[in-house]
Structure formats: C-alpha cells, structure tokens
Write an enzyme that holds these catalytic residues in place. Structure first.
Site, short mmCIF file in Angstrom:
data_model
loop_
_atom_site.label_atom_id
_atom_site.label_comp_id
_atom_site.label_asym_id
_atom_site.label_seq_id
_atom_site.Cartn_x
_atom_site.Cartn_y
_atom_site.Cartn_z
N ASP A 8 0.86 -1.19 0.00
CA ASP A 8 0.00 0.00 0.00
C ASP A 8 0.89 1.23 0.00
O ASP A 8 1.91 1.27 0.70
CB ASP A 8 -0.90 0.02 1.23
CG ASP A 8 -1.90 -1.12 1.25
OD1 ASP A 8 -2.00 -1.85 0.24
OD2 ASP A 8 -2.59 -1.28 2.28
N ASP A 129 -15.21 -3.81 0.20
CA ASP A 129 -14.66 -3.61 1.53
C ASP A 129 -15.83 -3.35 2.46
O ASP A 129 -16.66 -2.47 2.20
CB ASP A 129 -13.71 -2.40 1.55
CG ASP A 129 -12.67 -2.48 0.44
OD1 ASP A 129 -12.16 -3.59 0.19
OD2 ASP A 129 -12.38 -1.44 -0.18
#
Length: 237
Positions: A8, A129
């Site tokens: 990330d 998500d």
C-alpha cells in the site's frame, strides 16, 4: 490458490494501516520496487498494490510507483485506489498493469463497472470492503446500507469475474481472516474470490486454500514476519 503480497502506498512509500485508519499509517519499507523484487524472489507471481492517496483524493496519485514495478519485475500487478474513470482504467491497462480494481465506483457508479467489463474484460476486478458486512467507500471513510453479498451479486450480474473481499475490522490486525463471510461469499457467486484482511500465518493460508478461495492478500503478516511468503506460495501450488 494465488498469493498476493501487498504494498500500500502513501506519498510514494510502502505503508500499512490498522483497520483502514489512515492515522495509523506505518511505513514498512523504504522502496516499493525493491520490496516487490524481494516478493518475486520468494516465488510470488502477482502483487497487490493500493494507491491510498488516490482513494482519498479520488484520482490517480501514485501511478508512477505501480508502473515502475510492472516494468521492472516479472510480477503481474493488480492495482486499486483512486480509479474513477474509463480513462484511469485505460491508462493502467496501457502501462502494463494486469488487473484494475474498482472499489468505490462499484458502489456508487455501477454503470461504469458495466462499461469497464465490456471494454476491458478480465482486467477488471471489484473490491468490496465491508464494515459489519456492509460495503464502505472512499478509502473506507464512508459506510453504506448495501450488504456485501448483495453488492457481489450485482457485480456478478454485470459480468465481473473477480472480487476482492476485505473485512475492514480484520485489516492489519493479524487476527485471522473472516472465513465465515469469505465462504458465504464464495458460495453466493460464481466470481473468483480473493481474501483480504487479517491473514496472519500459514494456517490461515491453508484454511483459505482448503475452502477453495481464489486468492489471499498478505500484507502486515509479511512485514511483521508471522508469514513466510515462500512457504505460502509453496503450499498453494
């Protein structure tokens, strides 16, 4: 089952978050490319990368980092975060990215997902998500009243073949994946399901493999040393 080591990115640097909270960002490596090369050397064939700045700013921000990895390794790169338009998808497809993950737009603009699947086919994946089973958006800062199974079925109906499912409450916690929700999702749709969030050790990898998941994303477990990437790749061959 495919193993996806994760990088990330915030401001060009590899970081990890705890439960998706940007205030908890911890830099975990100096350089994304060198980290990606170490994953490749350990046997990975794919890498999962997220533009966290892009998620918040709703546009491409760290694209140069992802393209550098795609061009300087043999890894297949899947990228999510900040992808809001057909132009974004086309940009990544033309620059060597193997899979483009649509997240917030799947919830807010399903027509774009449908258009993307028609134009780009299997390059397109959808990231779902969820907090408490309900889909979140905009870098996990916004919640919705859409149940994750319902959203997955909508995406399947639009032709999506690949879904990445993250239980936000598990992400970055090293507490094990939400196997119950993942199996529920895997049984509800025909899409390939990749598990994200909570993967801690080789036992988690084996459990996901034995429950016929398509893939597992591994982030903090690799950086903290609770999971050996080479072993994870090996047990999934």
């Amino acid at each position: 089952m495919k193993i996806f080591p994760a990088i990330d990115i915030i401001e060009g640097k590899p970081v990890r978050l705890f439960k998706g909270d940007f205030a908890t960002a911890e830099q975990v490596a100096d350089n994304a490319l060198e980290t990606a090369k170490s994953f490749e050397e350990a046997g990975a064939s794919w890498i999962h990368m997220v533009d966290l700045d892009g998620s918040l700013q709703k546009k491409r921000v760290n694209h140069a980092v992802f393209i550098e990895v795609a061009k300087n390794t043999n890894l297949k790169v899947e990228i999510g975060g900040g992808i809001r338009t057909m132009q974004d998808i086309e940009f990544y497809a033309e620059n060597g990215i193997s899979r483009v993950i649509l997240g917030s737009v799947a919830l807010k603009n399903p027509a774009l997902v449908e258009e993307a699947v028609k134009s780009f086919g299997d390059i397109i994946a959808v990231g779902i998500d969820a907090k408490g089973g309900y889909a979140a958006a905009e870098g996990w800062t916004q919640s919705s009243e859409v149940y994750f199974i319902d959203l997955a079925k909508r995406m399947e109906a639009l032709g999506v073949k690949n879904i990445i499912y993250t239980d936000i409450s598990k992400d970055g916690t090293l507490s094990g994946p939400n196997l119950q929700q993942l199996c529920e999702l895997n049984n509800a749709v025909s899409c390939d399901i990749t598990a994200s969030g909570g993967v801690t050790n080789i036992g988690d990898i084996i459990a996901l493999r034995d429950n016929k998941l398509y893939g597992a994303i591994c982030g903090k477990s690799l950086y903290k040393g609770t999971l050996d990437l080479r072993e994870a790749v090996e047990v999934c061959k």
